[in-house]
Scaffold this motif. Structure first.
Motif, PDB file in Angstrom:
ATOM      1  N   VAL A 125       0.861  -1.140  -0.006  1.00 15.43           N
ATOM      2  CA  VAL A 125       0.113  -0.053  -0.032  1.00 15.43           C
ATOM      3  C   VAL A 125       0.758   1.142   0.019  1.00 15.43           C
ATOM      4  O   VAL A 125       0.709   2.350  -0.695  1.00 15.43           O
ATOM      5  N   HIS A 126       2.004   1.048   0.739  1.00 14.08           N
ATOM      6  CA  HIS A 126       2.764   2.255   0.738  1.00 14.08           C
ATOM      7  C   HIS A 126       3.530   2.729  -0.382  1.00 14.08           C
ATOM      8  O   HIS A 126       3.304   3.614  -1.145  1.00 14.08           O
ATOM      9  N   GLU A 127       3.951   1.794  -1.295  1.00 10.80           N
ATOM     10  CA  GLU A 127       4.645   2.102  -2.551  1.00 10.80           C
ATOM     11  C   GLU A 127       3.615   2.259  -3.471  1.00 10.80           C
ATOM     12  O   GLU A 127       3.772   3.233  -4.297  1.00 10.80           O
ATOM     13  N   SER A 128       2.169   1.715  -3.606  1.00 15.91           N
ATOM     14  CA  SER A 128       1.296   2.012  -4.235  1.00 15.91           C
ATOM     15  C   SER A 128       1.062   3.424  -4.111  1.00 15.91           C
ATOM     16  O   SER A 128       0.643   4.438  -5.168  1.00 15.91           O
ATOM     17  N   ARG A 129       0.792   4.156  -2.960  1.00 20.37           N
ATOM     18  CA  ARG A 129       0.665   5.428  -2.655  1.00 20.37           C
ATOM     19  C   ARG A 129       1.626   6.523  -3.099  1.00 20.37           C
ATOM     20  O   ARG A 129       1.377   7.381  -3.718  1.00 20.37           O
ATOM     21  N   GLN A 130       2.811   6.108  -2.916  1.00 21.07           N
ATOM     22  CA  GLN A 130       4.139   6.801  -3.538  1.00 21.07           C
ATOM     23  C   GLN A 130       4.141   6.690  -5.223  1.00 21.07           C
ATOM     24  O   GLN A 130       4.228   7.734  -5.652  1.00 21.07           O
ATOM     25  N   GLU A 131       3.740   6.015  -5.785  1.00 18.19           N
ATOM     26  CA  GLU A 131       3.781   5.575  -6.978  1.00 18.19           C
ATOM     27  C   GLU A 131       2.553   6.751  -7.645  1.00 18.19           C
ATOM     28  O   GLU A 131       2.650   7.357  -8.510  1.00 18.19           O
ATOM     29  N   VAL A 132       1.319   6.662  -7.174  1.00 18.97           N
ATOM     30  CA  VAL A 132       0.209   7.309  -7.726  1.00 18.97           C
ATOM     31  C   VAL A 132       0.533   8.631  -7.310  1.00 18.97           C
ATOM     32  O   VAL A 132       0.140   9.733  -8.121  1.00 18.97           O
ATOM     33  N   MET A 133       0.930   9.223  -6.103  1.00 23.17           N
ATOM     34  CA  MET A 133       1.392  10.549  -5.861  1.00 23.17           C
ATOM     35  C   MET A 133       2.228  11.102  -7.036  1.00 23.17           C
ATOM     36  O   MET A 133       2.226  11.981  -7.684  1.00 23.17           O
ATOM     37  N   HIS A 134       3.445  10.355  -7.523  1.00 24.50           N
ATOM     38  CA  HIS A 134       4.497  10.868  -8.214  1.00 24.50           C
ATOM     39  C   HIS A 134       3.630  10.804  -9.700  1.00 24.50           C
ATOM     40  O   HIS A 134       3.859  11.899 -10.516  1.00 24.50           O
ATOM     41  N   ARG A 135       2.967   9.945 -10.301  1.00 26.37           N
ATOM     42  CA  ARG A 135       1.983   9.936 -11.185  1.00 26.37           C
ATOM     43  C   ARG A 135       1.187  11.325 -11.367  1.00 26.37           C
ATOM     44  O   ARG A 135       0.992  11.990 -12.165  1.00 26.37           O
TER      45      ARG A 135
ATOM     46  N   ARG B 222      -6.455  13.912  -2.610  1.00 30.87           N
ATOM     47  CA  ARG B 222      -7.088  12.759  -1.723  1.00 30.87           C
ATOM     48  C   ARG B 222      -6.557  11.708  -2.362  1.00 30.87           C
ATOM     49  O   ARG B 222      -6.093  11.339  -3.447  1.00 30.87           O
ATOM     50  N   PHE B 223      -6.623  10.621  -1.511  1.00 35.11           N
ATOM     51  CA  PHE B 223      -6.336   9.370  -1.831  1.00 35.11           C
ATOM     52  C   PHE B 223      -7.609   8.420  -2.038  1.00 35.11           C
ATOM     53  O   PHE B 223      -8.615   8.691  -1.149  1.00 35.11           O
ATOM     54  N   ASP B 224      -7.875   7.805  -3.040  1.00 38.82           N
ATOM     55  CA  ASP B 224      -9.188   6.774  -2.846  1.00 38.82           C
ATOM     56  C   ASP B 224      -8.738   5.373  -3.169  1.00 38.82           C
ATOM     57  O   ASP B 224      -7.475   5.061  -4.112  1.00 38.82           O
ATOM     58  N   THR B 225      -9.162   4.273  -2.389  1.00 40.51           N
ATOM     59  CA  THR B 225      -8.742   2.930  -2.844  1.00 40.51           C
ATOM     60  C   THR B 225      -9.833   2.128  -3.062  1.00 40.51           C
ATOM     61  O   THR B 225     -11.121   2.472  -2.594  1.00 40.51           O
ATOM     62  N   GLY B 226      -9.713   1.040  -3.747  1.00 41.62           N
ATOM     63  CA  GLY B 226     -10.731  -0.024  -4.076  1.00 41.62           C
ATOM     64  C   GLY B 226     -10.126  -1.447  -4.137  1.00 41.62           C
ATOM     65  O   GLY B 226      -8.921  -1.397  -4.419  1.00 41.62           O
ATOM     66  N   GLU B 227     -11.181  -2.379  -4.484  1.00 41.60           N
ATOM     67  CA  GLU B 227     -10.834  -3.481  -4.664  1.00 41.60           C
ATOM     68  C   GLU B 227     -11.530  -3.930  -5.940  1.00 41.60           C
ATOM     69  O   GLU B 227     -12.481  -3.873  -6.246  1.00 41.60           O
ATOM     70  N   ILE B 228     -10.577  -4.831  -6.435  1.00 38.34           N
ATOM     71  CA  ILE B 228     -11.124  -5.310  -7.970  1.00 38.34           C
ATOM     72  C   ILE B 228     -11.044  -6.954  -7.960  1.00 38.34           C
ATOM     73  O   ILE B 228     -10.030  -7.376  -7.795  1.00 38.34           O
ATOM     74  N   ALA B 229     -12.156  -7.526  -8.168  1.00 38.11           N
ATOM     75  CA  ALA B 229     -12.131  -9.170  -8.166  1.00 38.11           C
ATOM     76  C   ALA B 229     -11.310  -9.807  -7.040  1.00 38.11           C
ATOM     77  O   ALA B 229     -10.941 -10.857  -7.100  1.00 38.11           O
ATOM     78  N   ALA B 230     -11.443  -8.879  -5.673  1.00 37.42           N
ATOM     79  CA  ALA B 230     -11.220  -9.678  -4.362  1.00 37.42           C
ATOM     80  C   ALA B 230      -9.604 -10.103  -4.669  1.00 37.42           C
ATOM     81  O   ALA B 230      -8.912 -10.385  -3.578  1.00 37.42           O
TER      82      ALA B 230
ATOM     83  N   PHE C 150      -7.246  -7.567  -6.420  1.00 38.31           N
ATOM     84  CA  PHE C 150      -6.259  -6.558  -6.958  1.00 38.31           C
ATOM     85  C   PHE C 150      -6.773  -5.403  -6.107  1.00 38.31           C
ATOM     86  O   PHE C 150      -7.873  -5.202  -5.689  1.00 38.31           O
ATOM     87  N   SER C 151      -5.869  -4.528  -5.752  1.00 40.62           N
ATOM     88  CA  SER C 151      -6.071  -3.211  -5.061  1.00 40.62           C
ATOM     89  C   SER C 151      -5.761  -2.113  -6.013  1.00 40.62           C
ATOM     90  O   SER C 151      -4.880  -1.972  -6.664  1.00 40.62           O
ATOM     91  N   GLU C 152      -6.974  -1.248  -6.023  1.00 36.42           N
ATOM     92  CA  GLU C 152      -6.604   0.056  -6.830  1.00 36.42           C
ATOM     93  C   GLU C 152      -6.479   1.122  -5.941  1.00 36.42           C
ATOM     94  O   GLU C 152      -7.093   1.297  -4.809  1.00 36.42           O
TER      95      GLU C 152
END
Length: 136
Positions: A54-64, A81-89, A91-93
């Motif tokens: 989750v930490h790496e994902s947040r860093q990546e989306v901030m950079h993008r 803001r951050f938003d998160t979700g689940e795809i097909a149980a 994957f994490s968006e």
């Protein structure tokens, strides 16, 4: 680049609103991390493999998001803001979004000026030269 969760940057005037910007990623934990996490969940406590993901994902989306704002000519993002979700149980968006803006420091003596903005305005610093402000 200044990135704040507030709708304004104290000491700065918004000169232009360039629109919404975002960064997005969809991730899945690797099989090894899932196995280790399953064992950790038996004992309770933090699941470090998922925390890292989750930490790496947040860093990546901030950079993008910041890169998209830069491409548009912004030097700040407000209302981030951050938003998160689940795809097909499996994957994490994760998404980071905000409004790309151009800001300039407010000089001393003007309403809304801060010590930092007055210093930058007196130095003639261009808005893109402004140091990053902490997210609120």
């Amino acid at each position: 680049m200044i990135v704040v969760t507030t709708n304004e940057v104290p000491g700065y005037r918004v000169d232009a609103v360039l629109g919404e910007v975002m960064g997005l990623t969809v991730r899945a934990a690797n099989l090894g991390a899932n196995v280790v996490a399953s064992f950790r969940s038996l004992g309770g406590g933090e699941v470090k493999e998922y925390t890292r993901l989750v930490h790496e994902s947040r860093q990546e989306v901030m950079h993008r998001m910041v890169e998209e704002a830069r491409r548009r000519g912004a030097n700040a993002v407000v209302g981030m803001r951050f938003d998160t979700g689940e795809i097909a149980a499996s994957f994490s968006e994760v998404c980071a979004y905000g409004t790309a803006v151009v800001v300039s420091p407010i000089p001393a003596g003007q309403p809304g000026a801060t010590a930092q903005s007055a210093h930058l305005a007196a130095a003639g610093a261009a808005p893109q030269d402004a140091p990053a402000a902490p997210t609120a």
